[in-house]
Design an enzyme around this catalytic site. Structure first.
Site, short mmCIF file in Angstrom:
data_model
loop_
_atom_site.label_atom_id
_atom_site.label_comp_id
_atom_site.label_asym_id
_atom_site.label_seq_id
_atom_site.Cartn_x
_atom_site.Cartn_y
_atom_site.Cartn_z
N HIS A 96 -32.44 36.66 12.57
CA HIS A 96 -33.58 36.61 13.48
C HIS A 96 -34.71 37.57 13.15
CE1 HIS A 96 -34.11 34.76 17.75
NE2 HIS A 96 -35.12 34.50 16.95
N ASP A 119 -31.90 32.82 23.43
CA ASP A 119 -31.04 33.76 22.72
C ASP A 119 -30.05 34.37 23.71
OD1 ASP A 119 -32.06 35.89 19.99
OD2 ASP A 119 -30.12 35.91 20.99
N HIS A 121 -29.43 37.42 23.27
CA HIS A 121 -29.98 38.78 23.15
C HIS A 121 -31.50 38.78 23.30
CE1 HIS A 121 -26.38 38.22 20.55
NE2 HIS A 121 -25.98 39.34 21.13
N ASP A 123 -33.50 40.96 21.54
CA ASP A 123 -34.08 41.26 20.22
C ASP A 123 -35.38 42.04 20.34
OD1 ASP A 123 -31.95 39.79 19.45
OD2 ASP A 123 -33.04 38.13 18.56
N HIS A 136 -32.67 42.41 13.23
CA HIS A 136 -32.64 41.15 14.00
C HIS A 136 -32.59 41.43 15.51
CE1 HIS A 136 -27.98 40.37 14.43
NE2 HIS A 136 -28.26 41.64 14.61
N ASP A 227 -32.19 31.06 18.71
CA ASP A 227 -31.05 31.73 18.08
C ASP A 227 -29.82 30.93 18.49
OD1 ASP A 227 -30.04 35.20 17.77
OD2 ASP A 227 -28.84 33.39 17.49
N ASP A 229 -26.94 31.66 18.70
CA ASP A 229 -25.97 32.37 19.54
C ASP A 229 -26.37 32.33 21.02
OD1 ASP A 229 -26.99 35.74 18.55
OD2 ASP A 229 -27.66 34.58 20.26
N GLU A 272 -29.79 32.22 12.68
CA GLU A 272 -28.50 32.87 12.83
C GLU A 272 -27.30 31.96 12.64
OE1 GLU A 272 -27.87 36.18 13.15
OE2 GLU A 272 -29.81 37.04 13.64
N1 LIG Z 1 -28.77 44.12 20.79
C1 LIG Z 1 -27.90 44.23 19.55
C2 LIG Z 1 -27.59 42.84 19.02
C3 LIG Z 1 -28.78 42.19 18.35
C4 LIG Z 1 -28.63 40.70 18.13
C5 LIG Z 1 -29.61 40.06 17.43
B1 LIG Z 1 -29.67 38.49 17.34
O1 LIG Z 1 -29.95 37.97 18.68
O2 LIG Z 1 -30.77 38.06 16.51
O3 LIG Z 1 -28.41 37.95 16.91
C6 LIG Z 1 -28.60 45.08 18.51
O4 LIG Z 1 -29.78 45.41 18.71
O5 LIG Z 1 -27.96 45.42 17.49
MN LIG Z 2 -31.66 36.64 18.06
MN LIG Z 3 -28.72 36.53 19.53
MN LIG Z 4 -27.50 36.08 16.44
#
Ligand SMILES: N[C@@H](CC/C=C/[B-](O)(O)O)C(=O)O
Ligand SMILES: [Mn+2]
Ligand SMILES: [Mn+2]
Ligand SMILES: [Mn+2]
Length: 313
Positions: A96, A119, A121, A123, A136, A227, A229, A272
């Site tokens: 991401h 998402d 999250h 991010d 990400h 995303d 996820d 992702e």
């Molecule tokens: N909040 C966590 C998880 C981040 C997740 C990122 B993704 O949504 O792009 O998978 C971090 O900052 O490491």
């Molecule tokens: Mn993400």
């Molecule tokens: Mn995510």
């Molecule tokens: Mn992800």
């Protein structure tokens, strides 16, 4: 519709090997043909090639600043070109962090764009709030104008101009925020529909409230950053940071169908997918769900589709 497909085999925004093979997995699942079959004019720009820099030590804990900063610039330029060529930019990831480039490039071509971020999250960690140093999980922090004063200078990120306001963003599907992210969401006024709101209001009402918040007159180009996820791990396990209790594939498709129906969808990130994670079944299901979301973004309807010029025999 004309759609420009850009593969972005990025992985340095996170730590699970394999997400760089996401574009290949989506292509092997026939995503291009599936879009062409919808009557969409597809322009495939292939996968972007990123020079690898090994001398890339973390800055303030932020990992791979040089690789990611330089990659994001390439992505931004490519997305901007595709949109200026009157094509919808469909970016296949990759992790991401690529959205730093896609949103920056979209805003360069359409400064009045708004953003739907689907998402688990947010991010939006800053380099100082990130628990992992994985970019990400920070992508939005470099782009949101109201966060500028909280972002330290990061080498190779200097070219990134914050290009979107907090009020122009709607989150759907969140269920795993870090404290700094929640503080930002609450205090910057970002529209945020977590899985709690999805359960409370249902996906249609969540979408209506999102559009009411960021695109009330339906006149703004829409960026959908999806995303995988965000989806429940039962249907999307092949991803680096799965979180239980996610969107059903029907809810994901509904979001895509409704945004497609606005006729304002101008950029889509599909990110992702990590084909090296999970069993073969989990990988195939994850890729299938992702391709169905993409089809729905570009006109596939569950009621069916009538080809242009169809005449009942
Ligand atoms: N909040 C966590 C998880 C981040 C997740 C990122 B993704 O949504 O792009 O998978 C971090 O900052 O490491
Ligand atoms: Mn993400
Ligand atoms: Mn995510
Ligand atoms: Mn992800």
């Amino acid at each position: 519709d004309k759609v420009g497909v850009i593969g972005v085999p990025s992985c340095k925004g996170q730590s699970a090997g394999g997400v760089q093979h996401g574009p290949k997995a989506l292509r092997q699942a026939g995503i291009i043909d599936k879009l062409t079959q919808l009557g969409v004019e597809v322009y495939d720009y292939g996968d972007l090639v990123f020079e690898q820099f090994d001398d890339d030590t973390p800055i303030l804990g932020l990992k791979n600043p040089k690789n990611i900063g330089l990659a994001a610039k390439k992505i931004s330029d490519q997305v901007s070109r595709v949109i200026k060529d009157d094509q919808i930019a469909l970016t296949l990831g990759g992790d991401h962090s690529l959205s730093i480039g896609t949103i920056h490039g979209h805003a360069a071509a359409e400064k009045n764009m708004c953003l739907v971020w689907v998402d688990a999250h947010a991010d939006i960690n800053t380099p100082l709030t990130s628990p992992s140093g994985n970019v990400h999980g920070m992508a939005l922090s470099f782009l949101v104008k109201e966060l500028k004063e909280y972002i330290p200078q990061i080498p190779h990120f200097e070219w990134i101009k914050p290009c979107i306001s907090a009020k122009d963003i709607a989150y759907i599907g969140l269920r795993d925020l870090d404290p700094g992210e929640l503080w930002i969401v609450r205090n910057m006024g970002i529209s945020c529909f977590t899985m709690h709101e999805v359960d409370r209001y249902g996906i249609d009402m969540v979408l209506r409230m999102s559009m009411q918040a960021i695109n009330p007159h339906g006149d703004r180009p829409i960026h959908l950053s999806f995303d995988v996820d965000s989806l429940d791990p039962r249907i999307s396990a092949a991803t680096g940071t799965p979180v239980p209790g996610g969107l059903s594939v029907r809810e994901g498709i509904y979001i895509a169908e409704e945004l497609a129906a606005t006729g304002k969808l101008t950029a889509v990130d599909l990110v992702e997918v990590n084909p090296l994670l999970g069993t073969k079944e989990e990988r195939d299901l994850t890729v299938y769900a992702a391709t169905e979301i993409a089809r729905a973004c570009f006109g596939k309807k569950r009621e069916g589709n009538i080809p242009p010029g169809y005449v009942l025999p």
